[in-house]
Design an enzyme around this catalytic site. Structure first.
Site, PDB file in Angstrom:
ATOM      1  N   TYR A  71       0.848  -1.424   0.225  1.00  0.00           N
ATOM      2  CA  TYR A  71      -0.220  -0.016  -0.161  1.00  0.00           C
ATOM      3  C   TYR A  71       0.792   1.256  -0.078  1.00  0.00           C
ATOM      4  O   TYR A  71       0.526   2.309  -0.683  1.00  0.00           O
ATOM      5  CB  TYR A  71      -1.115   0.029   1.212  1.00  0.00           C
ATOM      6  CG  TYR A  71      -1.815   1.055   1.134  1.00  0.00           C
ATOM      7  CD1 TYR A  71      -3.007   1.068   0.269  1.00  0.00           C
ATOM      8  CD2 TYR A  71      -1.802   2.313   1.808  1.00  0.00           C
ATOM      9  CE1 TYR A  71      -3.952   2.116   0.045  1.00  0.00           C
ATOM     10  CE2 TYR A  71      -2.650   3.388   1.639  1.00  0.00           C
ATOM     11  CZ  TYR A  71      -3.884   3.211   0.679  1.00  0.00           C
ATOM     12  OH  TYR A  71      -4.494   4.426   0.446  1.00  0.00           O
ATOM     13  N   PHE A 123      -4.640  23.077 -24.254  1.00  0.00           N
ATOM     14  CA  PHE A 123      -5.010  21.677 -24.203  1.00  0.00           C
ATOM     15  C   PHE A 123      -6.210  21.446 -23.672  1.00  0.00           C
ATOM     16  O   PHE A 123      -6.349  22.210 -22.781  1.00  0.00           O
ATOM     17  CB  PHE A 123      -3.975  20.779 -23.863  1.00  0.00           C
ATOM     18  CG  PHE A 123      -4.223  19.296 -24.236  1.00  0.00           C
ATOM     19  CD1 PHE A 123      -4.202  18.862 -25.526  1.00  0.00           C
ATOM     20  CD2 PHE A 123      -4.835  18.443 -23.237  1.00  0.00           C
ATOM     21  CE1 PHE A 123      -4.399  17.525 -25.763  1.00  0.00           C
ATOM     22  CE2 PHE A 123      -4.999  17.397 -23.347  1.00  0.00           C
ATOM     23  CZ  PHE A 123      -4.947  16.496 -24.544  1.00  0.00           C
ATOM     24  N   THR A 124      -6.862  20.539 -24.133  1.00  0.00           N
ATOM     25  CA  THR A 124      -8.491  20.529 -23.661  1.00  0.00           C
ATOM     26  C   THR A 124      -8.399  20.155 -22.053  1.00  0.00           C
ATOM     27  O   THR A 124      -9.070  21.093 -21.472  1.00  0.00           O
ATOM     28  CB  THR A 124      -9.157  19.179 -24.438  1.00  0.00           C
ATOM     29  OG1 THR A 124      -8.346  18.056 -24.241  1.00  0.00           O
ATOM     30  CG2 THR A 124      -9.433  19.528 -25.683  1.00  0.00           C
ATOM     31  N   ASP A 214       3.671  21.335 -19.597  1.00  0.00           N
ATOM     32  CA  ASP A 214       3.014  20.230 -19.760  1.00  0.00           C
ATOM     33  C   ASP A 214       4.170  19.371 -20.826  1.00  0.00           C
ATOM     34  O   ASP A 214       3.991  19.427 -21.869  1.00  0.00           O
ATOM     35  CB  ASP A 214       1.879  20.472 -20.650  1.00  0.00           C
ATOM     36  CG  ASP A 214       1.140  19.444 -21.143  1.00  0.00           C
ATOM     37  OD1 ASP A 214       1.462  18.176 -21.153  1.00  0.00           O
ATOM     38  OD2 ASP A 214      -0.157  19.402 -21.322  1.00  0.00           O
ATOM     39  N   LYS A 257       1.696   9.067 -23.141  1.00  0.00           N
ATOM     40  CA  LYS A 257       2.564   9.344 -24.160  1.00  0.00           C
ATOM     41  C   LYS A 257       3.896   9.097 -24.232  1.00  0.00           C
ATOM     42  O   LYS A 257       4.299   7.886 -24.354  1.00  0.00           O
ATOM     43  CB  LYS A 257       2.228  10.929 -24.249  1.00  0.00           C
ATOM     44  CG  LYS A 257       0.839  11.414 -23.821  1.00  0.00           C
ATOM     45  CD  LYS A 257      -0.316  11.056 -24.799  1.00  0.00           C
ATOM     46  CE  LYS A 257      -1.827  11.575 -24.160  1.00  0.00           C
ATOM     47  NZ  LYS A 257      -1.778  12.735 -23.796  1.00  0.00           N
ATOM     48  N   ARG A 381     -10.309  17.828 -34.186  1.00  0.00           N
ATOM     49  CA  ARG A 381      -9.349  18.858 -33.424  1.00  0.00           C
ATOM     50  C   ARG A 381      -9.842  20.275 -34.014  1.00  0.00           C
ATOM     51  O   ARG A 381      -8.942  20.604 -34.712  1.00  0.00           O
ATOM     52  CB  ARG A 381      -8.132  18.664 -33.383  1.00  0.00           C
ATOM     53  CG  ARG A 381      -7.598  17.481 -32.357  1.00  0.00           C
ATOM     54  CD  ARG A 381      -7.395  17.615 -30.789  1.00  0.00           C
ATOM     55  NE  ARG A 381      -8.524  17.325 -29.860  1.00  0.00           N
ATOM     56  CZ  ARG A 381      -8.620  16.732 -29.061  1.00  0.00           C
ATOM     57  NH1 ARG A 381      -7.154  16.536 -28.351  1.00  0.00           N
ATOM     58  NH2 ARG A 381      -9.588  16.558 -28.073  1.00  0.00           N
ATOM     59  N   PHE A 448     -16.324  17.133 -26.753  1.00  0.00           N
ATOM     60  CA  PHE A 448     -15.926  16.419 -27.998  1.00  0.00           C
ATOM     61  C   PHE A 448     -16.129  14.698 -27.723  1.00  0.00           C
ATOM     62  O   PHE A 448     -16.189  13.959 -28.397  1.00  0.00           O
ATOM     63  CB  PHE A 448     -14.441  16.601 -28.219  1.00  0.00           C
ATOM     64  CG  PHE A 448     -13.454  16.727 -27.292  1.00  0.00           C
ATOM     65  CD1 PHE A 448     -13.044  17.900 -26.728  1.00  0.00           C
ATOM     66  CD2 PHE A 448     -12.714  15.514 -27.382  1.00  0.00           C
ATOM     67  CE1 PHE A 448     -12.281  17.698 -25.539  1.00  0.00           C
ATOM     68  CE2 PHE A 448     -11.561  15.565 -26.138  1.00  0.00           C
ATOM     69  CZ  PHE A 448     -11.413  16.439 -25.281  1.00  0.00           C
TER      70      PHE A 448
END
Ligand SMILES: *Cc1c(COP(=O)(O)O)cnc(C)c1O
Length: 457
Positions: A71, A123-124, A214, A257, A381, A448
């Protein structure tokens, strides 16, 4: 320039579904003409996203068996911490279930109502978290980034005069941090130069503003720096990556990514006090600071993925796959965003379908038609992804109205990309037959993902 063959061989295969045009017409209708709502088994070549769709290596899978599912204080967390310190250079790491988990923590910790968060294009999910915490997002990317045909080496750069203007207008104390995306997804995967990163960092230091990356596609960005910034042509990807990160105060990361895993993310920082506060908050949303919503095995796979991601042959092949698809489309006159970026080829739906006005969602319609044509799944997009203005409720009207053909890491071969290119080219020849759509269901957040459409008569 030629295209390097795959720097890997195939050990496990996953069969993919073959469908008929008639079936696909029904499937996309059932999905409300939204490619996000298609089932994976209805898809032939899945270029919806490169997020979490990576093929992991045998080394990563072997690491999964060494998951320490304690844990708290799992050995895999310490392995991740050491790997992040070695390759990214940050003092602290807080694992999260994926990138937006880190964005949630960062925005909650640093943003106050009435603040401004400048960034190089939105970015969204990133913007959604900034706005949810009361900030106004301000786009400070160079103007050329909004022009799909401007061929610049570093189209993701920040326009420093825009940043200075904002600082003068609202005051540095209203800007908790600059959100610098490396690369810029919505501009077409466009990189930021090391020179620009240095300038942004210098200006922010002067005004006591944090620089938070980011860092989702930081390895792709490092590759472009090596390729396009002469000073770095002999540097390793690892050295460039570490230098890039050294100009920031921290980052949010989607491990799905550039860390080459199917799930995972993290928040990094150098500041001890900020880390302390993040450790308190992460318990509410994700879990203990030593797992943050991840199993031990997930952290192990991510640590190993970070090491693999800086291998030159891996990233060279990845970027070449994007170039390969782009070259085929360009040779046939298909309008795409230029230059081609690091994770995808973006079709310019405005130029592809000049007869469909933006209010009839040309990119959404083109993505649906491409699916019907060949079972290739892509993503909109454009105006749908851009959403509505938080204050006025009006649609954002982005200059870029794009369809993204995103290439998963280590999954498809050049032969698959031939199929994609051929079907886009066939559609392009029949583009006059493609009509717009009507939005019949619009969700409140990040529309979207789940909006539904019907063809216009
Ligand atoms: C994917 C992505 C995110 C969000 O990460 P998730 O892991 O999907 O939550 C943030 N920024 C950029 C640029 C991304 O591409």
């Amino acid at each position: 320039m030629s295209y390097p063959a795959e720097p890997y061989k195939i050990k496990v295969v996953e069969p993919i579904a073959m469908t008929t045009r008639k079936q696909r017409e029904q499937y996309i209708k059932d999905a409300g003409y939204n490619t996000f709502l298609l089932q994976s088994k209805q898809t032939y070549i899945d270029l919806l996203t490169d997020s979490g769709t990576t093929a992991m290596s045998d080394n990563q899978w072997a690491g999964m068996m060494l998951g320490d599912e304690a844990y708290s204080g799992s050995i895999n967390f310490y392995h991740l911490q050491d790997t992040v310190a070695e390759y990214y250079g940050y003092k602290h790491v807080v694992p999260t279930h994926q990138g937006r988990g880190a964005e949630n923590l960062l925005s909650s910790l640093l943003v106050k109502e009435g603040d401004y968060v400048p960034g190089n294009m939105y970015f969204t999910t990133t913007r959604a978290h900034q706005e949810r915490n009361g900030a106004t997002f301000v786009d400070i990317i160079i103007d050329e980034a909004h022009d799909s045909q401007k061929d610049l080496p570093f189209k993701g750069n920040i326009d420093l005069s825009k940043l200075e203007k904002l600082i003068n207008e609202v005051g540095a104390d209203k800007i908790p941090y600059v959100c610098l995306a490396i690369t810029v997804n919505l501009a077409g995967g466009q990189p930021v130069s090391m020179a620009n990163i240095r300038e942004v960092s210098k200006l922010c230091k002067k005004h006591n503003i944090l620089v938070m990356y980011d860092a989702t596609r930081c390895v792709e960005n490092a590759y472009f720096i090596k390729d396009r910034e002469p000073e770095y042509k002999d540097a390793t990807i690892a050295a460039i990556l570490k230098e890039m990160m050294s100009y920031s105060d921290g980052c949010t990361m989607s491990g799905k990514k550039d860390c080459l895993v199917n799930i995972g993310g993290f928040l990094c920082m150098n500041d001890d006090e900020l880390y302390q506060r993040a450790s308190e908050l992460v318990v509410l949303f994700e879990g203990m600071p030593s797992y943050g919503g991840l199993a031990g095995r997930d952290m192990e796979a991510m640590a190993r993925g970070i090491v693999e991601s800086v291998d030159f042959h891996y990233i060279h092949h990845r970027i070449a796959q994007c170039r390969y698809l782009a070259d085929k489309l360009e040779a046939a006159g298909v309008p795409i965003v230029k230059p081609v970026g690091g994770h995808a080829v973006f079709l310019d739906a405005r130029a592809f379908l000049p007869h469909v006005p933006q209010e009839q969602y040309p990119a959404q319609s083109l993505a649906a038609e491409l699916y019907i044509e060949s079972g290739v799944r892509s993503m909109e997009r454009g105006i749908i992804s851009a959403g509505r203005d938080r204050k006025t409720g009006k649609n954002h009207m982005p200059k870029l109205e794009l369809v993204r053909l995103t290439i998963p890491r280590r999954v498809y071969t050049y032969a698959h990309l031939d199929v994609v290119a051929e079907s886009v080219i066939r559609l392009f020849k029949h583009r006059d037959d493609i009509k717009g759509l009507d939005m019949v269901y619009e969700p409140k957040f990040l529309r979207f993902f789940t909006a539904r459409f019907e063809p216009l008569k």
